[in-house]
Design a protein around this motif. Structure first.
Motif, mmCIF file in Angstrom:
data_model
loop_
_atom_site.group_PDB
_atom_site.id
_atom_site.type_symbol
_atom_site.label_atom_id
_atom_site.label_comp_id
_atom_site.label_asym_id
_atom_site.label_seq_id
_atom_site.Cartn_x
_atom_site.Cartn_y
_atom_site.Cartn_z
ATOM 1 N N TYR A 69 -27.235 33.316 -42.619
ATOM 2 C CA TYR A 69 -26.439 34.483 -42.220
ATOM 3 C C TYR A 69 -25.150 34.481 -43.037
ATOM 4 C CZ TYR A 69 -29.654 35.154 -38.351
ATOM 5 O OH TYR A 69 -30.777 35.392 -37.596
ATOM 6 N N ARG A 70 -25.173 35.221 -44.141
ATOM 7 C CA ARG A 70 -24.022 35.304 -45.028
ATOM 8 C C ARG A 70 -23.366 36.667 -44.831
ATOM 9 N NH1 ARG A 70 -27.633 33.245 -50.043
ATOM 10 N NH2 ARG A 70 -28.957 34.807 -49.031
ATOM 11 N N LEU A 71 -22.066 36.664 -44.577
ATOM 12 C CA LEU A 71 -21.349 37.853 -44.112
ATOM 13 C C LEU A 71 -21.577 39.093 -44.974
ATOM 14 C CD1 LEU A 71 -19.473 38.992 -41.960
ATOM 15 C CD2 LEU A 71 -17.530 38.223 -43.331
ATOM 16 N N PRO A 72 -21.601 39.013 -46.317
ATOM 17 C CA PRO A 72 -21.820 40.248 -47.080
ATOM 18 C C PRO A 72 -23.118 40.969 -46.743
ATOM 19 C CG PRO A 72 -20.988 38.512 -48.512
ATOM 20 C CD PRO A 72 -21.309 37.864 -47.200
ATOM 21 N N GLY A 178 -10.429 48.191 -68.070
ATOM 22 C CA GLY A 178 -9.658 47.140 -67.415
ATOM 23 C C GLY A 178 -9.610 47.240 -65.911
ATOM 24 N N VAL A 179 -10.722 47.643 -65.279
ATOM 25 C CA VAL A 179 -10.724 47.851 -63.822
ATOM 26 C C VAL A 179 -11.787 47.023 -63.109
ATOM 27 C CG1 VAL A 179 -9.708 50.156 -63.890
ATOM 28 C CG2 VAL A 179 -12.192 49.906 -64.155
ATOM 29 N N ALA A 180 -12.222 45.921 -63.706
ATOM 30 C CA ALA A 180 -13.271 45.122 -63.076
ATOM 31 C C ALA A 180 -12.816 44.529 -61.751
ATOM 32 C CB ALA A 180 -13.725 44.013 -64.018
ATOM 33 N N GLY A 181 -11.558 44.115 -61.683
ATOM 34 C CA GLY A 181 -11.108 43.464 -60.467
ATOM 35 C C GLY A 181 -11.857 42.170 -60.232
ATOM 36 N N SER A 182 -11.803 41.693 -59.010
ATOM 37 C CA SER A 182 -12.483 40.449 -58.653
ATOM 38 C C SER A 182 -12.542 40.374 -57.137
ATOM 39 C CB SER A 182 -11.731 39.237 -59.215
ATOM 40 O OG SER A 182 -10.426 39.177 -58.667
ATOM 41 N N GLY A 183 -13.244 39.363 -56.644
ATOM 42 C CA GLY A 183 -13.329 39.165 -55.204
ATOM 43 C C GLY A 183 -14.391 40.039 -54.572
ATOM 44 N N TRP A 184 -14.171 40.410 -53.314
ATOM 45 C CA TRP A 184 -15.122 41.214 -52.558
ATOM 46 C C TRP A 184 -14.470 42.559 -52.286
ATOM 47 C CZ3 TRP A 184 -17.464 39.415 -47.207
ATOM 48 C CH2 TRP A 184 -18.339 40.406 -46.734
ATOM 49 N N PRO A 211 -19.799 31.631 -51.434
ATOM 50 C CA PRO A 211 -20.846 30.943 -50.664
ATOM 51 C C PRO A 211 -20.384 29.640 -50.032
ATOM 52 C CG PRO A 211 -21.755 31.830 -52.694
ATOM 53 C CD PRO A 211 -20.275 32.051 -52.767
ATOM 54 N N ALA A 212 -19.488 28.914 -50.704
ATOM 55 C CA ALA A 212 -19.042 27.632 -50.162
ATOM 56 C C ALA A 212 -18.248 27.791 -48.874
ATOM 57 C CB ALA A 212 -18.198 26.900 -51.211
ATOM 58 N N ARG A 213 -17.711 28.994 -48.645
ATOM 59 C CA ARG A 213 -16.942 29.247 -47.422
ATOM 60 C C ARG A 213 -17.841 29.558 -46.227
ATOM 61 N NH1 ARG A 213 -11.495 30.427 -47.136
ATOM 62 N NH2 ARG A 213 -10.336 30.408 -49.109
ATOM 63 N N GLU A 214 -19.129 29.819 -46.474
ATOM 64 C CA GLU A 214 -20.003 30.235 -45.381
ATOM 65 C C GLU A 214 -20.158 29.109 -44.372
ATOM 66 O OE1 GLU A 214 -20.781 32.680 -43.392
ATOM 67 O OE2 GLU A 214 -21.178 33.754 -45.260
ATOM 68 N N ARG A 215 -20.355 29.482 -43.132
ATOM 69 C CA ARG A 215 -20.465 28.520 -42.050
ATOM 70 C C ARG A 215 -21.449 29.039 -41.010
ATOM 71 N NH1 ARG A 215 -14.484 28.218 -41.077
ATOM 72 N NH2 ARG A 215 -14.632 28.455 -43.330
ATOM 73 N N GLN A 216 -21.793 28.219 -40.062
ATOM 74 C CA GLN A 216 -22.725 28.638 -39.022
ATOM 75 C C GLN A 216 -21.954 29.159 -37.823
ATOM 76 O OE1 GLN A 216 -25.352 25.808 -36.761
ATOM 77 N NE2 GLN A 216 -26.980 26.975 -37.758
#
Length: 578
Positions: A69-72, A178-184, A211-216
């Motif tokens: 269960y990954r938030l995105p 120059g508008v790629a940005g980053s993050g979510w 992904p490393a931030r995901e948790r149960q």
């Protein structure tokens, strides 16, 4: 074939101009008193889902496989209604999410061309829209002033700017611009921050997620489920890109001030909240206080949400802000704000009183009716053309509950409210405005007139399912007008403000495409005129503050208004309604 399917085919043949299609749907009755208890099924529908008949062959994919269960995977997807080829008809872009990580070779974004009667043909092949990325939302606007509507796609990761050649063929110019940005990134909007004639770009971001931030996490029912954004404690800042006028942008997030505040941004709308002819920005944040970026001029913004009463609700708490819209519900000349929230939280209706906003959710009739559902995409539009704004809300859960409506445990029915006297809303029967409730995990709701018949239609994107295309079938609609409002260069005049006067009444409506959730909407201004049979005048306040008067006009028509073609007026002439 079921009776409902036969009805859908009949309505679709009528939309294509087949003979023998006289009025068959009675005028909508007032909402039944039992609308919220399931007794609404006998009332006349306002919409018919024609997505399959119309040719919108698409299914959103979140990538959720039931094991992780990954938030995105619970937050997408988006869509646009826009005229990609300049023929006067709204085409469709549906944003695909896909899979998180790895090599995603599945279906990508889909582009559909409108044949002028509301039927769509897949025009994806060779169009350039099948770009990579885990897609979220979309913004539309002519950033290079060449008369063609360009597309900005928001992603989990780098975003994408697609330049339109005018025929519906797009070139990826992200690196150059120059508008790629980053993050979510989630919702975005084009707007003219500096009134210099070039469209700038504001992008909301949700979480500093990886992904490393995901948790149960677990639902209230004890099952493994998607986490709340509060579980990550990773709010982030939004992005502002200023247009240099040469096809490139400057990341002005820090210098403009918007990088100074963090939140969980999901919805955004550009609106001149204080009447100084400079566009401000309202950001709906999920579980953190909302932002209201007041435009100070000189490409500087200050967050005034708390001082102006829109950061938190009347109980002093931030809500799970998602979709947002601004419109003049009470016809007093300034726009009110409406924000969608999580189940157990009501909508947030902020009435604009000039210097500040007042949480009037209960007064307008939305506090109790909305709180059972989780609402994402939405808008206040006049669906029955009676001169009052109605409200459509697209719903779908983000967490498991004991009660379910369908095999998809996150699915919910959508809601439709009629605007009634006193600038209030009452729920329409049948629920959601369709003969049988449409139940899915709905996200983006996109608004526009797909067949140019004067009735506002709705495109709804459903997570891990096909979309709805809700054709407006309200019989005995009132008179109407639509205005394609153009700058002197020929692009949509995003941010222009109209005062339309007809039949002894006046309405304020604004030119915008960015509102709702993950959505880019029809920028044409739609006005329901009720029984009025002529339009006396249209006063347009252009970005920068100059005012022109146009008209008179007939009704039941689409009219193009171009800057410089009207009669100059003093600015005070368009600051208040009659």
């Amino acid at each position: 074939m079921t009776a409902r399917a036969r009805a859908g085919v009949w309505l679709w043949l009528c939309a294509l101009g087949a003979g023998g299609c006289g009025p068959s749907t009675p005028a909508p009755a007032p909402a039944a008193s039992g609308a919220s208890t399931g007794t609404a099924a006998a009332a006349a529908p306002w919409f018919e889902d024609i997505a399959a008949f119309a040719g919108l062959t698409f299914a959103h994919r979140s990538g959720h496989d039931g094991s992780t269960y990954r938030l995105p995977e619970i937050m997408g997807g988006g869509a646009a209604l826009f005229d990609m080829d300049g023929d006067g008809d709204l085409d469709v872009l549906l944003v695909q999410s896909g899979t998180l990580g790895g090599d995603d070779r599945g279906p990508r974004h889909r582009l559909f061309r409108n044949d002028g009667r509301g039927h769509f043909t897949d025009a994806t092949a060779g169009s350039g829209v099948e770009v990579a990325g885990y897609g979220m939302g979309v913004a539309t606007g002519d950033y290079d002033n060449d008369g063609d509507v360009d597309v900005y796609l928001t992603n989990l990761g780098a975003n994408v700017l697609l330049r339109n050649d005018g025929r519906g063929v797009f070139t990826n110019v992200t690196a150059t611009a120059g508008v790629a940005g980053s993050g979510w990134s989630t919702s975005a909007t084009f707007f003219d921050a500096e009134a210099d004639g070039d469209l700038d770009l504001f992008v909301t971001r949700y979480l500093a997620w990886e992904p490393a931030r995901e948790r149960q996490c677990f639902s209230l029912t004890g099952r493994v489920d998607f986490c709340s954004p509060k579980n990550y404690d990773a709010p982030t800042s939004d992005l502002l890109f200023l247009n240099r006028g040469n096809g490139t942008f400057t990341d002005a997030s820090a210098t403009a001030g918007v990088a100074t505040a963090r939140g969980n941004g999901l919805g955004v709308i550009a609106d001149d909240v204080n009447g100084d002819s400079r566009p401000d920005l309202f950001v709906a944040n999920d579980g953190t206080p909302n932002h209201l970026w007041l435009n100070q001029g000189g490409a500087r913004f200050t967050d005034t949400a708390l001082a102006r009463g829109v950061a938190i609700d009347q109980d002093g708490a931030p809500k799970a802000g998602m979709g947002v819209h601004a419109a003049d519900v009470d016809d007093d000349g300034d726009n009110d704000l409406l924000v969608m929230n999580l189940d157990t939280e009501s909508d947030s209706f902020f009435r604009n009183d000039g210097a500040f906003f007042v949480d009037a959710t209960n007064t307008v009739g939305l506090r109790v009716a909305s709180r059972r559902y989780t609402r994402f995409g939405m808008a206040m539009m006049d669906f029955d053309n009676d001169g009052r704004l109605d409200l459509y809300e697209a719903n779908g859960r983000v967490g498991l509950q004991g009660e379910t409506f369908a095999t998809d445990p996150y699915a919910e029915p959508n809601l439709l409210f009629r605007g009634v006297a006193g600038a209030t809303f009452e729920e329409v029967a049948p629920r959601g405005g369709t003969t049988a409730p449409l139940i899915a995990t709905s996200r983006a709701a996109v608004f526009g007139d797909i067949d140019n018949d004067g009735g506002v239609d709705v495109l709804v994107v459903n997570r891990d399912a096909a979309p709805y295309l809700l054709r407006n079938v309200v019989a005995a609609r009132g008179h109407w007008a639509q205005f394609a409002v153009k700058t002197a260069q020929g692009r949509d005049a995003l941010g222009a403000r109209l005062i339309v006067t007809a039949g002894g009444r006046s309405w304020r409506r604004d030119v915008r495409s960015g509102y709702s959730y993950l959505a880019a909407n029809d920028p044409r201004v739609h006005v329901g005129l009720g029984a009025a049979t002529a339009i006396d005048a249209v006063d347009v306040t252009w970005p920068g503050g100059t005012v022109e008067r146009f008209g008179p006009f007939g009704v039941d028509a689409i009219v193009t208004i171009r800057q410089g073609g009207g009669t100059p007026r003093p600015a005070a002439a368009a600051t208040a309604l009659r």
